[in-house]
Design an enzyme around this catalytic site. Structure first.
Site, PDB file in Angstrom:
ATOM      1  N   CYS A 134       0.830  -1.104  -0.051  1.00  0.00           N
ATOM      2  CA  CYS A 134      -0.061  -0.171  -0.038  1.00  0.00           C
ATOM      3  C   CYS A 134       0.857   1.140  -0.052  1.00  0.00           C
ATOM      4  O   CYS A 134       1.413   1.597   0.971  1.00  0.00           O
ATOM      5  CB  CYS A 134      -0.992  -0.030   1.190  1.00  0.00           C
ATOM      6  N   CYS A 152      -0.500   4.249   2.528  1.00  0.00           N
ATOM      7  CA  CYS A 152      -0.341   3.955   3.971  1.00  0.00           C
ATOM      8  C   CYS A 152      -0.176   2.490   4.147  1.00  0.00           C
ATOM      9  O   CYS A 152       0.932   2.218   4.208  1.00  0.00           O
ATOM     10  CB  CYS A 152      -1.718   4.559   4.632  1.00  0.00           C
ATOM     11  N   SER A 153      -1.104   1.878   4.735  1.00  0.00           N
ATOM     12  CA  SER A 153      -0.800   0.481   4.895  1.00  0.00           C
ATOM     13  C   SER A 153      -1.768  -0.395   4.959  1.00  0.00           C
ATOM     14  O   SER A 153      -2.069  -1.317   5.891  1.00  0.00           O
ATOM     15  CB  SER A 153      -0.169   0.320   6.634  1.00  0.00           C
ATOM     16  N   CYS A 154      -2.911  -0.097   4.044  1.00  0.00           N
ATOM     17  CA  CYS A 154      -4.015  -0.990   3.876  1.00  0.00           C
ATOM     18  C   CYS A 154      -3.744  -2.371   3.684  1.00  0.00           C
ATOM     19  O   CYS A 154      -2.769  -2.813   2.960  1.00  0.00           O
ATOM     20  CB  CYS A 154      -4.864  -0.525   2.507  1.00  0.00           C
TER      21      CYS A 154
HETATM   22 FE    FE Z   1      -3.333   2.090   3.030  1.00  0.00          FE
END
Ligand code: FE
Length: 196
Positions: free
Chosen positions: A99, A102-104
């Site tokens: 991602c 962000c950090s999905c």
């Molecule tokens: Fe994300």
């Protein structure tokens, strides 16, 4: 609850306090959600999905056509896995998930994301030099194998369907699931060959 950085942590706490203050949320609920993702929901869920896809070609077809619906057949999904696209590794193509924004991550299928997944280094380099990143995880892909990188978002999360290892013909679904690592479902690893 593991968080990306201090600022995110601060914002999370602010939002949490506000929701509790407004009576929309209780501390017990927050703790229960965090504990559920820490202890009860982990990569084993995804591993069950992969093992089923390895043993049932019609399930595999449904999974690749509509990941969310097929996983729901096994009771897998829910929060932060509402729209999961499953991408299958083949000898020709290896899939890697990141991602960049962000950090999905598909929490409902794989549990909490590992810290490296959330690191700026991984998120940038997965796109720029995926082969080098994968090699650092100990996976040497044949030069002829192309790498496809998938950028997750709040709307769409990805799950890699790793290739079934050789020498697993006689194994039951549960034994197969034990060969499916978390990293193999993100693309930084491969499913483990039996006896390794
Ligand atoms: Fe994300």
């Amino acid at each position: 609850m593991p968080l990306a950085n201090d600022e995110t942590a601060l914002r999370m706490r602010a939002i949490e306090s506000l929701l509790i203050e407004k009576g929309l949320l209780t501390e017990e609920v927050v703790d229960r959600i965090a504990s559920t993702y820490e202890h009860d929901i982990g990569p084993l869920r995804g591993a069950r999905v992969v093992a089923r896809a390895w043993t049932d070609p019609t399930f595999r077809a449904r999974l690749l056509a509509d990941g969310t619906a097929a996983m729901a057949e096994l009771g897998v999904g829910g929060f932060v896995a509402e729209h999961v696209v499953v991408v299958a590794n083949t000898p020709e193509v290896h899939n890697l998930v990141t991602c960049t924004l962000c950090s999905c991550y598909p929490w409902g299928v794989l549990g909490l994301p590992p810290s490296w997944y959330k690191s700026p280094e991984y998120r940038a380099r997965a796109v720029r030099e995926p082969r080098a990143v994968i090699a650092e995880f100990g996976v040497e892909l044949p030069p002829a194998t192309a790498i496809r990188v998938w950028d997750s978002s709040a709307e769409v999360r990805y799950l890699v369907l790793p290739q079934r290892p050789d020498g697993t013909d006689g194994l039951a679904e549960e034994e197969l699931a034990a060969l499916v690592t978390r990293d193999s479902m993100v693309g930084t690893g491969l499913a483990v060959a039996p006896g390794r």
